[in-house]
Design a protein around this motif. Structure first.
Motif, PDB file in Angstrom:
ATOM      1  N   LEU A  85     -60.262 -77.735 -37.411  1.00 23.59           N
ATOM      2  CA  LEU A  85     -59.233 -76.777 -37.807  1.00 23.59           C
ATOM      3  C   LEU A  85     -58.170 -76.647 -36.721  1.00 23.59           C
ATOM      4  O   LEU A  85     -56.985 -76.523 -37.024  1.00 23.59           O
ATOM      5  N   ARG A  86     -58.589 -76.679 -35.460  1.00 17.70           N
ATOM      6  CA  ARG A  86     -57.613 -76.639 -34.368  1.00 17.70           C
ATOM      7  C   ARG A  86     -56.633 -77.801 -34.483  1.00 17.70           C
ATOM      8  O   ARG A  86     -55.432 -77.656 -34.257  1.00 17.70           O
ATOM      9  N   GLY A  87     -57.164 -78.970 -34.848  1.00 12.30           N
ATOM     10  CA  GLY A  87     -56.307 -80.128 -34.978  1.00 12.30           C
ATOM     11  C   GLY A  87     -55.375 -80.054 -36.171  1.00 12.30           C
ATOM     12  O   GLY A  87     -54.268 -80.614 -36.146  1.00 12.30           O
ATOM     13  N   ALA A  88     -55.820 -79.373 -37.222  1.00 20.32           N
ATOM     14  CA  ALA A  88     -55.000 -79.292 -38.439  1.00 20.32           C
ATOM     15  C   ALA A  88     -53.918 -78.230 -38.339  1.00 20.32           C
ATOM     16  O   ALA A  88     -52.836 -78.389 -38.918  1.00 20.32           O
ATOM     17  N   LEU A  89     -54.190 -77.144 -37.596  1.00 22.00           N
ATOM     18  CA  LEU A  89     -53.247 -76.035 -37.527  1.00 22.00           C
ATOM     19  C   LEU A  89     -52.316 -76.210 -36.333  1.00 22.00           C
ATOM     20  O   LEU A  89     -52.760 -76.570 -35.237  1.00 22.00           O
ATOM     21  N   PRO A  90     -51.032 -75.952 -36.507  1.00 18.79           N
ATOM     22  CA  PRO A  90     -50.095 -76.085 -35.383  1.00 18.79           C
ATOM     23  C   PRO A  90     -50.303 -74.977 -34.354  1.00 18.79           C
ATOM     24  O   PRO A  90     -50.598 -73.829 -34.700  1.00 18.79           O
ATOM     25  N   GLY A  91     -50.131 -75.325 -33.081  1.00 17.41           N
ATOM     26  CA  GLY A  91     -50.286 -74.330 -32.031  1.00 17.41           C
ATOM     27  C   GLY A  91     -51.750 -74.043 -31.725  1.00 17.41           C
ATOM     28  O   GLY A  91     -52.667 -74.565 -32.362  1.00 17.41           O
ATOM     29  N   GLU A  92     -51.958 -73.203 -30.740  1.00 19.76           N
ATOM     30  CA  GLU A  92     -53.312 -72.799 -30.357  1.00 19.76           C
ATOM     31  C   GLU A  92     -53.705 -71.595 -31.198  1.00 19.76           C
ATOM     32  O   GLU A  92     -53.465 -70.452 -30.811  1.00 19.76           O
ATOM     33  N   ARG A  93     -54.300 -71.855 -32.324  1.00 23.51           N
ATOM     34  CA  ARG A  93     -54.581 -70.782 -33.273  1.00 23.51           C
ATOM     35  C   ARG A  93     -56.013 -70.263 -33.194  1.00 23.51           C
ATOM     36  O   ARG A  93     -56.257 -69.078 -33.407  1.00 23.51           O
ATOM     37  N   ILE A  94     -56.958 -71.133 -32.955  1.00 25.30           N
ATOM     38  CA  ILE A  94     -58.369 -70.725 -32.976  1.00 25.30           C
ATOM     39  C   ILE A  94     -58.899 -70.704 -31.551  1.00 25.30           C
ATOM     40  O   ILE A  94     -58.861 -71.702 -30.833  1.00 25.30           O
ATOM     41  N   SER A  95     -59.364 -69.540 -31.171  1.00 22.91           N
ATOM     42  CA  SER A  95     -59.886 -69.340 -29.819  1.00 22.91           C
ATOM     43  C   SER A  95     -61.407 -69.240 -29.885  1.00 22.91           C
ATOM     44  O   SER A  95     -61.960 -68.483 -30.695  1.00 22.91           O
ATOM     45  N   GLY A  96     -62.082 -70.023 -29.047  1.00 23.14           N
ATOM     46  CA  GLY A  96     -63.541 -70.006 -29.005  1.00 23.14           C
ATOM     47  C   GLY A  96     -64.056 -69.247 -27.799  1.00 23.14           C
ATOM     48  O   GLY A  96     -63.520 -69.378 -26.693  1.00 23.14           O
ATOM     49  N   ARG A  97     -65.062 -68.432 -28.035  1.00 22.15           N
ATOM     50  CA  ARG A  97     -65.720 -67.705 -26.955  1.00 22.15           C
ATOM     51  C   ARG A  97     -67.214 -67.928 -27.061  1.00 22.15           C
ATOM     52  O   ARG A  97     -67.705 -68.466 -28.052  1.00 22.15           O
ATOM     53  N   ALA A  98     -67.928 -67.485 -26.068  1.00 20.30           N
ATOM     54  CA  ALA A  98     -69.376 -67.673 -26.088  1.00 20.30           C
ATOM     55  C   ALA A  98     -70.007 -66.948 -27.279  1.00 20.30           C
ATOM     56  O   ALA A  98     -71.012 -67.387 -27.831  1.00 20.30           O
ATOM     57  N   SER A  99     -69.394 -65.814 -27.644  1.00 20.65           N
ATOM     58  CA  SER A  99     -69.990 -65.007 -28.708  1.00 20.65           C
ATOM     59  C   SER A  99     -69.514 -65.387 -30.102  1.00 20.65           C
ATOM     60  O   SER A  99     -70.109 -64.980 -31.100  1.00 20.65           O
ATOM     61  N   GLY A 100     -68.380 -66.127 -30.198  1.00 24.20           N
ATOM     62  CA  GLY A 100     -67.874 -66.441 -31.532  1.00 24.20           C
ATOM     63  C   GLY A 100     -66.486 -67.043 -31.480  1.00 24.20           C
ATOM     64  O   GLY A 100     -66.054 -67.556 -30.450  1.00 24.20           O
ATOM     65  N   TYR A 101     -65.773 -66.935 -32.604  1.00 21.54           N
ATOM     66  CA  TYR A 101     -64.438 -67.515 -32.733  1.00 21.54           C
ATOM     67  C   TYR A 101     -63.466 -66.454 -33.249  1.00 21.54           C
ATOM     68  O   TYR A 101     -63.846 -65.518 -33.956  1.00 21.54           O
ATOM     69  N   GLU A 102     -62.189 -66.647 -32.899  1.00 14.94           N
ATOM     70  CA  GLU A 102     -61.140 -65.715 -33.310  1.00 14.94           C
ATOM     71  C   GLU A 102     -59.897 -66.505 -33.672  1.00 14.94           C
ATOM     72  O   GLU A 102     -59.589 -67.528 -33.051  1.00 14.94           O
ATOM     73  N   ILE A 103     -59.184 -66.051 -34.701  1.00 11.01           N
ATOM     74  CA  ILE A 103     -57.918 -66.682 -35.058  1.00 11.01           C
ATOM     75  C   ILE A 103     -56.769 -65.808 -34.576  1.00 11.01           C
ATOM     76  O   ILE A 103     -56.815 -64.571 -34.696  1.00 11.01           O
ATOM     77  N   LEU A 104     -55.768 -66.435 -34.005  1.00  8.72           N
ATOM     78  CA  LEU A 104     -54.629 -65.733 -33.428  1.00  8.72           C
ATOM     79  C   LEU A 104     -53.455 -65.807 -34.391  1.00  8.72           C
ATOM     80  O   LEU A 104     -52.987 -66.898 -34.740  1.00  8.72           O
ATOM     81  N   LEU A 105     -52.971 -64.660 -34.819  1.00  7.64           N
ATOM     82  CA  LEU A 105     -51.872 -64.584 -35.777  1.00  7.64           C
ATOM     83  C   LEU A 105     -50.748 -63.735 -35.221  1.00  7.64           C
ATOM     84  O   LEU A 105     -50.983 -62.807 -34.445  1.00  7.64           O
ATOM     85  N   ARG A 106     -49.532 -64.066 -35.650  1.00  5.91           N
ATOM     86  CA  ARG A 106     -48.380 -63.238 -35.329  1.00  5.91           C
ATOM     87  C   ARG A 106     -47.952 -62.464 -36.567  1.00  5.91           C
ATOM     88  O   ARG A 106     -48.371 -62.769 -37.684  1.00  5.91           O
ATOM     89  N   GLN A 107     -47.097 -61.487 -36.354  1.00  8.52           N
ATOM     90  CA  GLN A 107     -46.671 -60.619 -37.441  1.00  8.52           C
ATOM     91  C   GLN A 107     -46.021 -61.439 -38.564  1.00  8.52           C
ATOM     92  O   GLN A 107     -45.178 -62.298 -38.322  1.00  8.52           O
ATOM     93  N   GLY A 108     -46.437 -61.144 -39.789  1.00 15.74           N
ATOM     94  CA  GLY A 108     -45.852 -61.778 -40.962  1.00 15.74           C
ATOM     95  C   GLY A 108     -46.447 -63.118 -41.337  1.00 15.74           C
ATOM     96  O   GLY A 108     -46.010 -63.735 -42.310  1.00 15.74           O
ATOM     97  N   GLU A 109     -47.446 -63.596 -40.575  1.00 12.88           N
ATOM     98  CA  GLU A 109     -48.007 -64.915 -40.860  1.00 12.88           C
ATOM     99  C   GLU A 109     -49.139 -64.883 -41.881  1.00 12.88           C
ATOM    100  O   GLU A 109     -49.440 -65.909 -42.483  1.00 12.88           O
ATOM    101  N   LEU A 110     -49.765 -63.731 -42.085  1.00 15.96           N
ATOM    102  CA  LEU A 110     -50.863 -63.610 -43.038  1.00 15.96           C
ATOM    103  C   LEU A 110     -50.393 -62.802 -44.235  1.00 15.96           C
ATOM    104  O   LEU A 110     -49.913 -61.673 -44.087  1.00 15.96           O
ATOM    105  N   ASP A 111     -50.524 -63.389 -45.436  1.00 16.97           N
ATOM    106  CA  ASP A 111     -50.027 -62.689 -46.622  1.00 16.97           C
ATOM    107  C   ASP A 111     -50.730 -61.356 -46.840  1.00 16.97           C
ATOM    108  O   ASP A 111     -50.146 -60.426 -47.391  1.00 16.97           O
TER     109      ASP A 111
END
Length: 603
Positions: A72-98
């Motif tokens: 998914l990181r490769g498919a999505l432009p920019g650094e969108r998916i952040s991985g941590r030891a406990s899990g994963y998070e998606i980074l969004l800016r205002q207006g990007e999620l319907d």
């Protein structure tokens, strides 16, 4: 507008300026969905594993999860998916999620509904619902692990739909909401609020028997499925209908709120739909229209009519121009799709509400409402876009004699509007067609195989609708080369089968254009259309068509001209007629043999 859009209100989709992103396998899609339903928060690995594999994960689940996240990181432009030891998070800016856009607009609409400003509520709630393409993550509905996160979002969507119908009912649109309410209760029969709205709408429309029948249906459904009687509120409404309570027809005092025009949100509508991302070419025409709308050489309203056959890109051009000049109209931008919202004679009440006029101040008579609309437009710098016009007389009633408003109109044929600038659209050049294809499939993909790209453009014959479908197909088949689609489009007999995607197709577009003369409304024009699709009739004179159809040449000429007016046929050289290449394929599908007029008139 954001350069990337994540969509969960309907099927899971991600769109960028280059087209739709392919999201990969079902598990990758489920992973992205789980992250998007919890934006800005780290979703624990155990929950993600549960989402992807349920109660029986493989021993390699964590490693597999990491692989899906990397893909998914490769498919999505920019650094969108952040991985941590406990899990994963998606980074969004205002207006990007319907979903965020929906919630914001819905919140504004609900505030307006609560304060009794029902016109503003209808507009904001309607804007919120326009982002919904279906049930939340409807393509992942069978994922039980996601159900708990989907459920509250889906409940919000349904309750906002009910609020929107409630606001429209309070505005006096009882007749207009009957059909959508019937559809809603059919899909969600256990929700009592829309049953109550439907009863009220029918009663106010002069159908108390229908209102009582709705109560009976609701009572039966609740008894059969839940073993319950209707709620006290619904039973009270039933008694009010039986008693013909005058309160049922009265508009709530809260529904009439006077807001100064200088502060009312409804006084500055911003209704333009999103512009077409793959728009290309037409630079000279766009510049001509822009100069007309913002120029100072002419006094009074500026009116332009863009006409041409179906699929030629009229709406895309008009919206492109409207977005370019929108800021020059501080009174707002209004948009009406006449093919959806009905004839132009029904438009004035809607536009008046969107301009902030209270429902109680809008006349019932169509001509009087049009007169009030002209008065409103004459004193505002408003841009009005009317898409899909067919009636000249009704449009003339909307346009004021003076003022600084501007009107952009699309239609398949010219319209009788005094002083209007008429612009005829033709097919795109091959160069512009390549730009449309590249805008959707990606420039690098098109440049990598120019021969196949040129072949696809030739098969689409300069029709923007066909090019957009082809580009969308390629964008959603990232592993397929352009030569694959060029090969599939090559056979004429199956080309229309290939030019369809996502519930839209060129064949459906042509069917809608043919519908006015189908079903016996104009049998001679229908017969002439089929005739032009036969082999040997690529170019046809009136006399030859009249001989084949065994009909007076003047009548045949009128029928052929009607085909041109509807955007189905075009004039050729030396008083001949022909069908555009892709339209010929559609005509051939309707039937290659055209009988004589007597048989044609019996169709």
């Amino acid at each position: 507008m954001s350069s990337i859009e994540f969509r969960v209100l309907g099927r899971l989709e991600v769109h960028t300026e280059g087209g739709t992103i392919a999201l990969g396998s079902a598990k990758q899609r489920s992973l992205l969905a789980a992250l998007l339903l919890h934006p800005g928060r780290t979703v624990p690995i155990r929950r993600l594993i549960q989402t992807l594999w349920g109660d029986e994960p493989p021993l390699s689940a964590v490693a597999n999860l990491r692989t899906y996240a990397n893909r998914l990181r490769g498919a999505l432009p920019g650094e969108r998916i952040s991985g941590r030891a406990s899990g994963y998070e998606i980074l969004l800016r205002q207006g990007e999620l319907d979903l965020h856009v929906f919630a914001e607009r819905a919140g504004t609409g609900r505030v307006a509904l609560a304060r009794g400003d029902h016109a503003a509520a209808v507009r904001h709630l309607g804007e919120a619902l326009s982002a919904c393409r279906g049930a939340v993550l409807e393509d992942l509905a069978d994922n039980e692990a996601l159900a708990g996160s989907i459920s509250p979002v889906e409940e919000l969507r349904l309750s906002v739909t009910e609020d929107h119908l409630d606001a429209r009912l309070r505005l006096g649109e009882h007749r207009e909401v009957i059909a959508p309410l019937r559809e809603f209760v059919a899909e969600h029969p256990l929700r009592e609020r829309p049953w109550a709205h439907l009863m009220t709408a029918l009663y106010r429309s002069g159908d108390p028997a229908g209102a009582l029948a709705v109560y009976t249906d609701c009572r039966r459904v609740l008894a059969d499925r839940l073993g319950l009687e209707p709620s006290p509120d619904l039973a009270k409404l039933h008694r009010a209908v039986l008693d013909r309570d005058p309160g049922l027809t009265a508009v709530s005092p809260a529904a009439v709120v006077t807001v100064p025009a200088s502060t009312s949100e409804t006084a500055v509508p911003q209704e333009l739909p999103v512009r077409c991302r793959s728009f290309a070419g037409r630079a000279d025409i766009a510049a001509r229209l822009t100069a007309l709308l913002v120029g100072t050489g002419r006094s009074g309203p500026k009116v332009a009519v863009v006409h041409g056959p179906c699929g030629i890109g009229k709406s895309a051009l008009v919206l492109e121009v409207a977005h370019r000049v929108g800021a020059r109209f501080p009174g707002g931008q209004l948009y009406v799709d006449l093919s959806v919202d009905g004839p132009a004679s029904r438009v004035p009440p809607r536009l008046l509400r969107h301009l902030g006029v209270q429902s109680s101040d809008i006349p019932w008579a169509a001509d009087e409402a049009a007169a009030v609309l002209r008065s409103q437009l004459a004193h505002r710098a408003v841009l009005l876009v009317l898409d899909g016009a067919t009636e000249s007389a009704a449009l003339r009633a909307l346009i004021p004699a003076r003022g600084s408003c501007a009107v952009l109109i699309t239609g398949r044929s010219p319209l009788m509007l005094d002083g209007a600038e008429h612009v005829a659209l033709g097919r795109l050049s091959d160069e512009d067609g390549l730009d449309v294809l590249a805008g959707l499939a990606g420039r690098s993909k098109v440049d990598a195989d120019p021969g196949a790209a040129a072949e696809i453009v030739r098969h689409c014959h300069g029709i923007p609708a066909a090019l957009r479908i082809a580009g969308t197909i390629l964008a959603n088949r990232p592993t397929r080369p352009l030569s694959w689609l060029a090969h599939r489009l090559a056979p004429e007999e199956s080309r229309l089968d290939e030019l369809g995607f996502g519930g839209e197709s060129l064949r459906a577009l042509y069917s809608s254009a043919f519908r006015p003369i189908a079903a016996g409304k104009d049998p001679l024009a229908a017969a002439a259309f089929r005739l032009l699709g036969r082999p040997g009739f690529e170019v046809c004179r009136t006399g030859r068509a009249a001989a084949i159809l065994d009909t007076c040449p003047l009548k045949v000429e009128a029928a052929l001209d009607r085909l041109v007016d509807l955007g189905l046929a075009e004039w050729g050289e030396e008083d001949t007629y022909r069908l555009p290449p892709l339209m010929r394929l559609f005509s051939a599908e309707l039937g290659a043999i055209v009988p004589a007029q007597r048989a044609a008139l019996s169709w």
